[in-house]
Design a protein around this motif. Structure first.
Motif, PDB file in Angstrom:
ATOM      1  N   SER A  79       9.702  -1.850  38.955  1.00 24.04           N
ATOM      2  CA  SER A  79       9.227  -2.797  37.941  1.00 24.04           C
ATOM      3  C   SER A  79      10.410  -3.473  37.273  1.00 24.04           C
ATOM      4  O   SER A  79      11.491  -2.894  37.158  1.00 24.04           O
ATOM      5  CB  SER A  79       8.363  -2.075  36.885  1.00 24.04           C
ATOM      6  OG  SER A  79       9.131  -1.114  36.184  1.00 24.04           O
ATOM      7  N   ARG A  80      10.168  -4.695  36.811  1.00 19.62           N
ATOM      8  CA  ARG A  80      11.180  -5.447  36.069  1.00 19.62           C
ATOM      9  C   ARG A  80      10.798  -5.494  34.607  1.00 19.62           C
ATOM     10  O   ARG A  80       9.636  -5.335  34.247  1.00 19.62           O
ATOM     11  CB  ARG A  80      11.283  -6.883  36.595  1.00 19.62           C
ATOM     12  CG  ARG A  80      11.834  -7.018  37.997  1.00 19.62           C
ATOM     13  CD  ARG A  80      11.907  -8.492  38.373  1.00 19.62           C
ATOM     14  NE  ARG A  80      12.383  -8.697  39.728  1.00 19.62           N
ATOM     15  CZ  ARG A  80      12.461  -9.885  40.306  1.00 19.62           C
ATOM     16  NH1 ARG A  80      12.092 -10.968  39.642  1.00 19.62           N
ATOM     17  NH2 ARG A  80      12.916  -9.994  41.533  1.00 19.62           N
ATOM     18  N   PHE A  81      11.793  -5.730  33.761  1.00 20.39           N
ATOM     19  CA  PHE A  81      11.550  -5.890  32.334  1.00 20.39           C
ATOM     20  C   PHE A  81      11.434  -7.373  32.032  1.00 20.39           C
ATOM     21  O   PHE A  81      12.428  -8.107  32.084  1.00 20.39           O
ATOM     22  CB  PHE A  81      12.695  -5.262  31.537  1.00 20.39           C
ATOM     23  CG  PHE A  81      12.547  -5.432  30.042  1.00 20.39           C
ATOM     24  CD1 PHE A  81      11.453  -4.900  29.370  1.00 20.39           C
ATOM     25  CD2 PHE A  81      13.503  -6.115  29.319  1.00 20.39           C
ATOM     26  CE1 PHE A  81      11.319  -5.048  28.000  1.00 20.39           C
ATOM     27  CE2 PHE A  81      13.380  -6.270  27.945  1.00 20.39           C
ATOM     28  CZ  PHE A  81      12.288  -5.747  27.290  1.00 20.39           C
ATOM     29  N   ARG A  86       8.508 -14.583  26.180  1.00 21.75           N
ATOM     30  CA  ARG A  86       9.950 -14.743  26.004  1.00 21.75           C
ATOM     31  C   ARG A  86      10.405 -14.380  24.597  1.00 21.75           C
ATOM     32  O   ARG A  86      11.226 -15.065  23.983  1.00 21.75           O
ATOM     33  CB  ARG A  86      10.383 -16.176  26.352  1.00 21.75           C
ATOM     34  CG  ARG A  86      10.118 -16.550  27.809  1.00 21.75           C
ATOM     35  CD  ARG A  86      10.640 -17.925  28.145  1.00 21.75           C
ATOM     36  NE  ARG A  86      10.410 -18.254  29.548  1.00 21.75           N
ATOM     37  CZ  ARG A  86      10.787 -19.386  30.128  1.00 21.75           C
ATOM     38  NH1 ARG A  86      11.414 -20.307  29.399  1.00 21.75           N
ATOM     39  NH2 ARG A  86      10.549 -19.611  31.393  1.00 21.75           N
ATOM     40  N   SER A  87       9.874 -13.314  24.072  1.00 17.37           N
ATOM     41  CA  SER A  87      10.212 -12.851  22.723  1.00 17.37           C
ATOM     42  C   SER A  87      11.651 -12.348  22.682  1.00 17.37           C
ATOM     43  O   SER A  87      12.018 -11.423  23.411  1.00 17.37           O
ATOM     44  CB  SER A  87       9.264 -11.724  22.291  1.00 17.37           C
ATOM     45  OG  SER A  87       9.750 -11.056  21.155  1.00 17.37           O
ATOM     46  N   LEU A  88      12.455 -12.930  21.805  1.00 21.75           N
ATOM     47  CA  LEU A  88      13.846 -12.498  21.681  1.00 21.75           C
ATOM     48  C   LEU A  88      13.938 -11.104  21.076  1.00 21.75           C
ATOM     49  O   LEU A  88      14.798 -10.307  21.461  1.00 21.75           O
ATOM     50  CB  LEU A  88      14.641 -13.492  20.838  1.00 21.75           C
ATOM     51  CG  LEU A  88      14.973 -14.834  21.524  1.00 21.75           C
ATOM     52  CD1 LEU A  88      15.743 -15.738  20.565  1.00 21.75           C
ATOM     53  CD2 LEU A  88      15.786 -14.605  22.792  1.00 21.75           C
ATOM     54  N   LEU A  89      13.039 -10.791  20.118  1.00 25.13           N
ATOM     55  CA  LEU A  89      13.041  -9.461  19.529  1.00 25.13           C
ATOM     56  C   LEU A  89      12.815  -8.407  20.600  1.00 25.13           C
ATOM     57  O   LEU A  89      13.517  -7.386  20.648  1.00 25.13           O
ATOM     58  CB  LEU A  89      11.962  -9.345  18.450  1.00 25.13           C
ATOM     59  CG  LEU A  89      11.747  -7.934  17.874  1.00 25.13           C
ATOM     60  CD1 LEU A  89      13.010  -7.423  17.204  1.00 25.13           C
ATOM     61  CD2 LEU A  89      10.574  -7.920  16.896  1.00 25.13           C
ATOM     62  N   CYS A  90      11.844  -8.635  21.472  1.00 20.26           N
ATOM     63  CA  CYS A  90      11.544  -7.670  22.523  1.00 20.26           C
ATOM     64  C   CYS A  90      12.656  -7.617  23.565  1.00 20.26           C
ATOM     65  O   CYS A  90      13.009  -6.543  24.066  1.00 20.26           O
ATOM     66  CB  CYS A  90      10.208  -7.999  23.176  1.00 20.26           C
ATOM     67  SG  CYS A  90       8.805  -7.836  22.047  1.00 20.26           S
ATOM     68  N   LEU A  91      13.241  -8.776  23.885  1.00 19.79           N
ATOM     69  CA  LEU A  91      14.346  -8.812  24.850  1.00 19.79           C
ATOM     70  C   LEU A  91      15.544  -8.035  24.321  1.00 19.79           C
ATOM     71  O   LEU A  91      16.106  -7.173  25.001  1.00 19.79           O
ATOM     72  CB  LEU A  91      14.734 -10.253  25.139  1.00 19.79           C
ATOM     73  CG  LEU A  91      15.916 -10.450  26.109  1.00 19.79           C
ATOM     74  CD1 LEU A  91      15.565  -9.935  27.494  1.00 19.79           C
ATOM     75  CD2 LEU A  91      16.319 -11.921  26.163  1.00 19.79           C
ATOM     76  N   LEU A 125       7.565  -3.065  24.731  1.00 19.48           N
ATOM     77  CA  LEU A 125       8.311  -4.263  24.355  1.00 19.48           C
ATOM     78  C   LEU A 125       7.929  -5.445  25.253  1.00 19.48           C
ATOM     79  O   LEU A 125       7.818  -6.582  24.784  1.00 19.48           O
ATOM     80  CB  LEU A 125       9.817  -3.996  24.441  1.00 19.48           C
ATOM     81  CG  LEU A 125      10.391  -3.034  23.396  1.00 19.48           C
ATOM     82  CD1 LEU A 125      11.851  -2.733  23.708  1.00 19.48           C
ATOM     83  CD2 LEU A 125      10.264  -3.627  21.991  1.00 19.48           C
ATOM     84  N   ALA A 126       7.743  -5.177  26.524  1.00 20.62           N
ATOM     85  CA  ALA A 126       7.362  -6.239  27.454  1.00 20.62           C
ATOM     86  C   ALA A 126       6.001  -6.829  27.105  1.00 20.62           C
ATOM     87  O   ALA A 126       5.749  -8.019  27.323  1.00 20.62           O
ATOM     88  CB  ALA A 126       7.354  -5.707  28.886  1.00 20.62           C
ATOM     89  N   GLN A 127       5.124  -6.000  26.537  1.00 21.97           N
ATOM     90  CA  GLN A 127       3.802  -6.462  26.117  1.00 21.97           C
ATOM     91  C   GLN A 127       3.839  -7.160  24.767  1.00 21.97           C
ATOM     92  O   GLN A 127       2.863  -7.785  24.359  1.00 21.97           O
ATOM     93  CB  GLN A 127       2.844  -5.270  26.042  1.00 21.97           C
ATOM     94  CG  GLN A 127       2.585  -4.600  27.385  1.00 21.97           C
ATOM     95  CD  GLN A 127       1.918  -3.243  27.240  1.00 21.97           C
ATOM     96  OE1 GLN A 127       1.492  -2.854  26.154  1.00 21.97           O
ATOM     97  NE2 GLN A 127       1.846  -2.504  28.335  1.00 21.97           N
ATOM     98  N   GLY A 128       4.964  -7.021  24.074  1.00 23.19           N
ATOM     99  CA  GLY A 128       5.101  -7.653  22.760  1.00 23.19           C
ATOM    100  C   GLY A 128       4.347  -6.949  21.663  1.00 23.19           C
ATOM    101  O   GLY A 128       4.023  -7.543  20.631  1.00 23.19           O
ATOM    102  N   THR A 129       4.071  -5.644  21.843  1.00 24.42           N
ATOM    103  CA  THR A 129       3.282  -4.905  20.849  1.00 24.42           C
ATOM    104  C   THR A 129       4.132  -3.822  20.184  1.00 24.42           C
ATOM    105  O   THR A 129       4.918  -3.144  20.844  1.00 24.42           O
ATOM    106  CB  THR A 129       2.063  -4.229  21.502  1.00 24.42           C
ATOM    107  OG1 THR A 129       2.506  -3.342  22.540  1.00 24.42           O
ATOM    108  CG2 THR A 129       1.147  -5.287  22.110  1.00 24.42           C
TER     109      THR A 129
END
Length: 250
Positions: A79-81, A86-91, A125-129
């Motif tokens: 899997s990739r992250f 494209r959330s910078l916080l999550c990235l 983080l990838a889900q943005g939650t």
């Protein structure tokens, strides 16, 4: 030398030669491993996207003697992250996880629970939650796994248990909290409510039920003050990603 197979998370890359890279993995069975990925810099190299930063993959590597880099022979992408929207916080949160794994773990010191939690946090983080909660929880689990988790059950000065009244301070040099009766003026800047201390203890236990805990923005801020201080104290410096994540408790 021996050939090993394992699940791995890519936590660092660096150029090694015109055609090769040094790739650092955090593996489930063997802990951290730095490997030479020969041909990885070629346009159509043997590993392609399998060794992108924060990718989860199945790898085969030749474990060398102490002081030498291992040799990566195979890498299959699992899997990739890719943070949603494209959330910078999550990235940046993902990069922060990689930084903690690089700087707080030792070579060939396996922590399967820490590997599983890293992958789980990256998925969140990838889900943005629940980015803030996920990062705090991961910090606590890292500290617990390396034996540096602060004490959240008693006052470090008098030894009395935490009670549900008053405000506590965080005594970073003693890795624990200090009660209102023992607290000195210098601890008054970062005060913590008892409810926040209970949340810190719950999140550090890697219990699935912790995901359902109700946490206010004020409690997030108080927890952030504790984990920021604790992580920086163990490292001896502030992590590089703090400036991008606004993890300074401000």
């Amino acid at each position: 030398m021996s050939t090993q197979k394992t699940e791995a998370l890519v936590i660092r890359q660096a150029d090694f030669s015109e055609t090769s890279k040094v790739v650092t993995f955090f593996t489930r069975e063997f802990g951290k491993s730095s490997t030479v990925a020969k041909g990885a810099r070629r346009l159509k190299g043997p590993f392609e996207a399998a060794i992108d930063l924060l990718s989860v993959c199945r790898i085969v590597f030749i474990r060398k003697s102490s002081g030498s880099l291992d040799i990566l022979t195979e890498a299959q992408l699992a899997s990739r992250f890719r943070p949603a929207g494209r959330s910078l916080l999550c990235l940046y949160g993902g990069y922060y996880i990689a930084e903690l794994l690089c700087d707080l773990t030792e070579e060939y010191d396996p922590h399967p629970t820490l590997f599983d939690e890293a992958v789980k946090t990256l998925q969140l983080l990838a889900q943005g939650t629940q980015a803030d909660r996920g990062i705090i929880r991961f910090e606590l689990i890292v500290l617990r796994e390396i034996g540096q988790l602060p004490a959240f059950d008693v006052c470090m000065a008098c030894g009395n248990p935490i009670v549900n009244s008053g405000k506590y301070g965080f005594w970073v040099s003693q890795s624990g909290v200090i009660c209102p009766g023992c607290r000195k003026e210098k601890y008054a800047q970062n005060l913590i409510h008892p409810g926040t201390i209970h949340l810190l203890r719950a999140l550090s236990e890697a219990d699935e039920n912790s995901e359902r805990l109700e946490i206010s923005s004020g409690q997030i801020k108080e927890m952030r003050q504790v984990t920021t201080s604790a992580v920086s104290h163990v490292l001896g410096h502030r992590p590089k990603m703090f400036r991008y994540l606004n993890l300074d408790g401000g």
